[in-house]
Design an enzyme around this catalytic site. Structure first.
Site, PDB file in Angstrom:
ATOM      1  N   SER A 186      15.452  21.380 -15.446  1.00  0.00           N
ATOM      2  CA  SER A 186      14.244  22.166 -15.715  1.00  0.00           C
ATOM      3  C   SER A 186      14.651  23.458 -16.397  1.00  0.00           C
ATOM      4  CB  SER A 186      13.538  22.467 -14.392  1.00  0.00           C
ATOM      5  OG  SER A 186      12.754  23.642 -14.511  1.00  0.00           O
ATOM      6  N   GLU A 226       9.957   8.400 -16.418  1.00  0.00           N
ATOM      7  CA  GLU A 226       8.563   8.818 -16.643  1.00  0.00           C
ATOM      8  C   GLU A 226       8.104   8.455 -18.053  1.00  0.00           C
ATOM      9  OE1 GLU A 226       7.932  12.795 -14.110  1.00  0.00           O
ATOM     10  OE2 GLU A 226       9.715  12.808 -15.348  1.00  0.00           O
ATOM     11  N   LYS A 236      16.568  21.619 -10.309  1.00  0.00           N
ATOM     12  CA  LYS A 236      15.889  20.344 -10.561  1.00  0.00           C
ATOM     13  C   LYS A 236      16.789  19.272 -11.184  1.00  0.00           C
ATOM     14  CE  LYS A 236      12.137  19.399 -10.021  1.00  0.00           C
ATOM     15  NZ  LYS A 236      10.894  19.653 -10.754  1.00  0.00           N
ATOM     16  N   HIS A 250       0.837  -1.223   0.000  1.00  0.00           N
ATOM     17  CA  HIS A 250       0.000   0.000   0.000  1.00  0.00           C
ATOM     18  C   HIS A 250       0.862   1.258   0.000  1.00  0.00           C
ATOM     19  CE1 HIS A 250      -3.317  -2.724   1.202  1.00  0.00           C
ATOM     20  NE2 HIS A 250      -2.368  -3.269   1.957  1.00  0.00           N
TER      21      HIS A 250
END
Ligand code: ARG
Length: 453
Positions: free
Chosen positions: A274, A287, A280, A153
């Site tokens: 970024s 992704e 970043k 979970h």
């Protein structure tokens, strides 16, 4: 044009533009040339083509491939790869070229071409998936005692080793290897000799082209042979399932490399920045792997829906299968290669992982099982341990600081011996049941994965 005798006018250019598939099925050129040479052998065996014609066909086929790859010849106005190859042969050989299509239809031809392509692709995907499994095993070798939280979970559950966690992905991908092998076996049937749908009157022996092309077997029913695209769906399914596995692996990479987890970091080469926020370090490749499972699943739906409700035998709808399977196989192969690099380009932070693994209560199952070994029924042990977790939480104490009184108060069997269980590494190492996370058990898992490679 491969047809037209019964028409008074030629096809409308707009219809041809929209129905031609040459832009896509030109990828089947090698297969179509191989199938053509193999079919010529069946014609020779049936006494319909001279032996010398065969050598001429072989030579011209060879010339077509080399000239095409050099960019000297290209399809011009040809409807599909089959008409391109036949036109080239006829241009070069005249009547001999014109004899080649006897007893053959583009329906059995395209099925065999695509089967050759799928077999080859399945083999390649087996290799790419194995390379990823190997990369996972190599990283796992160095992390047999790197302890991290195992989750259910997405809540910290029990301490595990990173090697164990990576092996879990390895076993999923090993099943993909088996699925790719199975898809290759499903494609391994020659359909030449089926003709348009019902065989031929020329006494062509299907085993002649089948052997020439290295197929394991030949079709049983000509109508099924030209209608069947199960092997395409099988390969796309294997790609979709693999895409789902890669997506789950990628999602974990995204989590692990987040500031919230801080378990791992991608190398500079496999991180992105970024355009606005200079600080970043983004996991874009992971992704993208996660995102690309979407079209992988979509391709499976497209293929199944394409087949649903098609009357036997061949229908032109089947032409649309190629762009689906080409895209699915290309995407999956690329994704496996990218995932392999991602796995290799991660550096893990053992301290951060260990700290997270040792968080409050990670020892709870161990304490409950300790009580079970003392003869306490598990349900009683579970309740008692839950009370212990709450009591320590209330006092803001680690298990290692639990007093005699506190423990005895919770359950008479509990003693200060359980304090030693407040050790995530020991907890991980103690789970040495078969398939468990203890280093020796994970070594066995690595051996098993490597043996399967
Ligand atoms: N380009 C077609 C395909 O990919 C070849 C078969 C065409 N057959 C036919 N009878 N029109 O399916």
């Amino acid at each position: 044009m491969l047809w037209g005798g019964r028409f008074s006018s030629g096809p409308d250019p707009e219809m041809m533009r929209q129905s031609a598939s040459i832009g896509i099925d030109i990828r089947l050129l090698d297969s179509d040339v191989a199938s053509t040479r193999a079919h010529a052998r069946a014609l020779v065996a049936a006494g319909l083509l001279e032996e010398e014609a065969l050598w001429a066909i072989d030579d011209v086929c060879q010339a077509l491939l080399s000239q095409f790859h050099l960019g000297v010849v290209s399809p011009e106005g040809d409807e599909d790869v089959h008409s391109f190859v036949e036109r080239f042969l006829t241009d070069q050989l005249g009547e001999t070229g014109a004899r080649i299509h006897a007893g053959r239809s583009r329906n059995d031809l395209v099925a065999t071409d695509l089967r050759l392509w799928c077999k080859e692709r399945a083999r390649r995907l087996v290799g790419s998936a194995r390379t990823l499994v190997e990369a996972l095993c190599d990283v796992a070798d160095n992390h047999l005692d790197s302890v991290m939280p195992g989750y259910t979970h997405l809540q910290r559950a029990q301490p595990v080793s990173l090697a164990f966690h990576l092996c879990a992905h390895g076993f999923a991908l090993q099943r993909d290897v088996i699925r790719f092998q199975a898809a290759g076996a499903a494609a391994d049937v020659s359909t030449l000799g089926a003709g348009a749908l019902a065989g031929n009157t020329l006494n062509l022996d299907p085993s002649v082209p089948a052997e020439e092309l290295g197929f394991a077997s030949t079709f049983d029913n000509a109508m099924d042979a030209v209608s069947d695209r199960d092997f395409v769906a099988d390969l796309i399914y294997a790609c979709a399932m693999c895409g789902v596995h890669l997506s789950r692996l990628a999602e974990e990479m995204v989590l692990w490399t987040s500031s919230e987890f801080g378990f791992a970091r991608f190398s500079d080469g496999w991180s992105t920045g970024s355009s606005m926020m200079p600080q970043k370090r983004n996991p874009d490749m992971a992704e993208l792997l996660r995102g690309r499972s979407a079209p992988a699943i979509g391709d499976l739906m497209s293929m199944l829906v394409l087949l649903k409700g098609l009357p036997l035998a061949y229908d032109r709808d089947l032409q649309e299968d190629k762009q689906i399977v080409f895209a699915a196989a290309d995407r999956c192969d690329d994704a496996l290669a990218a995932a392999t690099r991602c796995v290799q380009e991660l550096t893990f932070d053992r301290d951060t992982m260990a700290l997270a693994a040792a968080s409050a209560g990670s020892w709870a199952t161990d304490v409950a099982e300790w009580l079970v070994r003392k003869g306490v029924p598990f349900r009683t042990a579970h309740t008692a341990t839950g009370r212990l977790v709450a009591a320590l939480e209330e006092r803001n104490l680690p298990l290692s600081a639990a007093t005699d009184d506190l423990l005895a108060d919770i359950h008479p069997e509990l003693s200060t011996e359980v304090r030693a269980l407040d050790d995530a590494s020991a907890s991980m190492a103690a789970r040495d049941s078969s398939g468990g996370t203890a280093p020796d058990r994970v070594r066995e898992q690595l051996e098993k994965l490597r043996a399967a490679l």
